[in-house]
Design an enzyme around this catalytic site. Structure first.
Site, PDB file in Angstrom:
ATOM      1  CG  ASN A 208      -0.212  -0.117   2.518  1.00 32.17           C
ATOM      2  OD1 ASN A 208       0.611   0.719   2.850  1.00 32.17           O
ATOM      3  ND2 ASN A 208      -0.504  -1.175   3.279  1.00 32.17           N
ATOM      4  CE  LYS A 286       9.724 -11.640 -13.902  1.00 34.25           C
ATOM      5  NZ  LYS A 286      10.667 -10.811 -14.678  1.00 34.25           N
ATOM      6  N   PRO A 303      -3.240 -12.203   9.529  1.00 40.40           N
ATOM      7  CG  PRO A 303      -1.226 -12.366  10.697  1.00 40.40           C
ATOM      8  CD  PRO A 303      -1.836 -12.621   9.355  1.00 40.40           C
ATOM      9  CG  LEU A 306      -6.079  -3.031  16.649  1.00 41.04           C
ATOM     10  CD1 LEU A 306      -5.266  -2.367  17.757  1.00 41.04           C
ATOM     11  CD2 LEU A 306      -6.754  -1.974  15.759  1.00 41.04           C
ATOM     12  CG  PHE A 323      -3.233   4.862  13.475  1.00 36.22           C
ATOM     13  CD1 PHE A 323      -3.011   6.108  12.916  1.00 36.22           C
ATOM     14  CD2 PHE A 323      -2.693   4.584  14.706  1.00 36.22           C
ATOM     15  CE1 PHE A 323      -2.247   7.052  13.568  1.00 36.22           C
ATOM     16  CE2 PHE A 323      -1.924   5.511  15.382  1.00 36.22           C
ATOM     17  CZ  PHE A 323      -1.695   6.756  14.802  1.00 36.22           C
ATOM     18  CE  LYS A 337      -8.828  -0.842  12.326  1.00 34.48           C
ATOM     19  NZ  LYS A 337      -7.864  -0.275  11.354  1.00 34.48           N
ATOM     20  CE  LYS A 341      -9.752  -4.412  13.192  1.00 36.34           C
ATOM     21  NZ  LYS A 341      -9.336  -5.528  12.340  1.00 36.34           N
TER      22      LYS A 341
END
Length: 397
Positions: A208, A286, A303, A306, A323, A337, A341
Site C-alpha cells: 500500500n 518468478k 492475521p 490489533l 489507526f 472498528k 477490535k
C-alpha cells in the site's frame, strides 16, 4: 526540578523572540541559570540589554570575540550547559542546523556540542509546511534534537495555522522533560509502522501507499518523553528514529511474531498499514506470462494484529491504540472498528483522494475513545505524534 540547571538559550530572529524574554523569567523563577546567545537577526526584535538584564548574565552574540576565543569560548559555552534551547528556532536556523553550518556563534555552538538540544520552531505557516523545512525537521529529529511545538493560531503576518512558537510555560515543561527523561521514563511502548509487503513471487508483492512517516514520528515523540520504544517497522520510505529498538519485518505474519516477542509492554500503538490479504501460496520462482490467460491468485486473510493484542486475556497492554485509515464515512467506520477490535483508542483519518494524507507530511485525525471523540486540526505528522504521545503519557499516569 530546574534548580541549579544551566540553560544555554539561543534566541533566533523572529517576532516570537519577544516570548524568549518571558521564557528567561520563567526559567529563573524555577532556579535555573540562563546564559543567553542572541543572533544578529534576533537583535532586530529584542535588545541585548533587555535579554542580559532578565538573564542576570552576560549576553553572547559574536563568534569572533577575541577575549573569549583565545580560550575557545564557543567550545566551553556549548558544553557547560545542561541543555541548549533554541527559541525561536526559525526556518533559516533549522536549515543551518540540519546542514551542519557554523558561520556564526549560534550555529557554531550547536555544531560543537554534545549536550542535548531542544528547539521551539516559529515561522510563517507556509514556511513551516514547506517540504524543505519538514525535511530539515526530520534530519534534526533523527540527530536526536528534541522539538516542542509549533502551535496553531493567528500569526503576526495575518495568516492562521501551525507555526506559532509554543508558549513559555510549554517550553519550560519540555525543558523539564528533557532534563528528567520525561514522564514515560521506565515505560515500555510498542509502535508498529509502515506498510507490509506480501509476496506474490520473489519479485512481486502486494503493498500500500503508507510511507511510515506517522508511525516513525510517534515512536520518536514517545522516546522524547523517556519511553523505551520497540519499533516494529515494515519496509517504510523513511528511516527509523534514533534512540529506539528497531525490528524490521516484511510481512504481516512477521510483524505479528515481532509484536508477540516484544510483549509485555505498557502501551501498544498500531500505526502500521498492514495488508489485509496475502497470496495463499506465493510462487517460489518468478511467474511468467502465459499465452492465452492471466495467472490465477488465491488469497488468504492476514492475521489481525490489533485485535489479537487488544483482546488478550493475559498480559494485555494497559493502553492499546489502533489507526483507521478510511476513505468513506470515516467517523462511523472508525468507531465500529474500535468496538470490533477491542482497542482503547482509534486514531481515525481520511485518506481519500485529494487529502494528501497517505504518504504526505500532514495528517487530519480524530481521536476516538470510550468517553468520546476529539477532532484535531490538520497539522504536520510530527505535531500529531507529539500530541498523541502527551495523551499516552497522561493515560499511563
Amino acid at each position: 526540578m530546574l534548580a541549579s540547571k544551566n540553560i544555554l538559550l539561543i534566541i533566533g530572529g523572529g517576532i516570537a523572540a519577544f516570548k524568549a524574554l518571558d521564557l528567561i523569567r520563567r526559567l529563573r523563577e524555577r532556579g535555573a541559570g540562563v546564559t543567553p546567545v542572541l543572533t544578529r537577526a534576533g537583535a532586530e526584535f529584542v535588545t541585548p540589554l533587555s535579554v542580559s538584564a532578565l538573564a542576570g548574565r552576560r549576553l553572547f552574540s559574536d563568534l569572533f570575540d577575541l577575549t573569549d576565543e583565545s580560550e575557545m569560548g564557543h567550545i566551553e559555552l556549548s558544553r557547560s550547559a545542561d541543555l541548549i534551547v533554541v527559541a525561536p528556532a526559525t526556518a533559516d536556523l533549522m536549515a543551518r542546523m540540519a546542514q551542519g553550518q557554523a558561520d556564526d556563534l549560534a550555529s557554531t555552538l550547536l555544531l560543537a556540542t554534545d549536550t542535548k538540544v531542544l528547539i521551539a520552531p516559529a515561522m510563517n505557516v507556509r514556511m513551516w509546511e514547506h517540504p524543505a523545512t519538514q525535511r530539515n525537521l526530520g534530519t534534526l529529529q533523527r540527530d536526536g534534537v528534541r522539538v516542542v511545538g509549533p502551535n496553531d493560531g493567528d500569526m503576526a503576518c495575518g495568516e492562521h495555522g501551525p507555526g506559532r512558537m509554543s508558549e513559555p510555560l510549554e517550553i519550560v515543561a519540555a525543558i523539564e522533560a528533557a532534563l528528567t527523561d520525561g514522564p514515560l521514563r521506565g515505560r515500555r511502548v510498542l509502535v508498529t509502522s509502515g506498510p507490509t509487503h506480501e509476496p506474490i513471487d520473489p519479485v512481486r508483492y502486494i503493498a500500500n501507499r503508507s510511507s511510515g512517516a506517522q508511525g516513525t514520528a510517534i515512536a520518536r515523540a514517545l522516546a522524547d518523553l523517556g519511553a523505551h520504544v520497540i519499533f516494529v517497522t515494515g519496509p517504510a520510505d523513511v528511516p527509523p528514529p534514533e534512540g529506539v529498538e528497531v525490528i524490521r519485518v516484511e510481512t504481516a505474519q512477521q510483524m505479528l511474531d515481532a509484536v508477540q516477542d516484544a510483549l509485555p509492554v505498557d502501551a501498544a500503538i498500531f500505526a502500521a498499514a498492514v495488508a489485509d490479504w496475502r497470496v495463499k501460496d506465493a510462487a517460489s520462482s518468478k511467474m511468467k506470462k502465459d499465452k492465452g490467460g492471466l495467472p490465477r491468485l488465491e488469497f488468504a486473510e492476514n492475521p489481525d494484529i490489533l485485535a489479537h493484542v487488544a483482546q488478550m486475556t493475559e498480559g494485555r497492554p494497559t493502553l492499546v491504540v489502533g489507526f483507521a485509515a478510511e476513505t468513506d464515512d470515516v467517523f462511523a467506520n472508525a468507531t465500529a472498528k474500535r468496538a470490533r477490535k477491542g482497542c482503547d483508542w482509534i486514531v481515525a483519518n481520511d485518506v481519500s483522494d485529494g487529502t494528501g494524507i497517505m504518504g504526505g507530511a500532514e495528517n487530519d485525525v480524530t481521536l476516538i475513545a470510550g468517553d468520546g471523540a476529539e477532532d484535531w486540526p490538520r497539522m504536520g505528522k510530527t505535531q500529531v505524534a507529539a500530541r498523541l504521545a502527551e495523551r499516552i503519557a497522561q493515560a499511563l499516569g
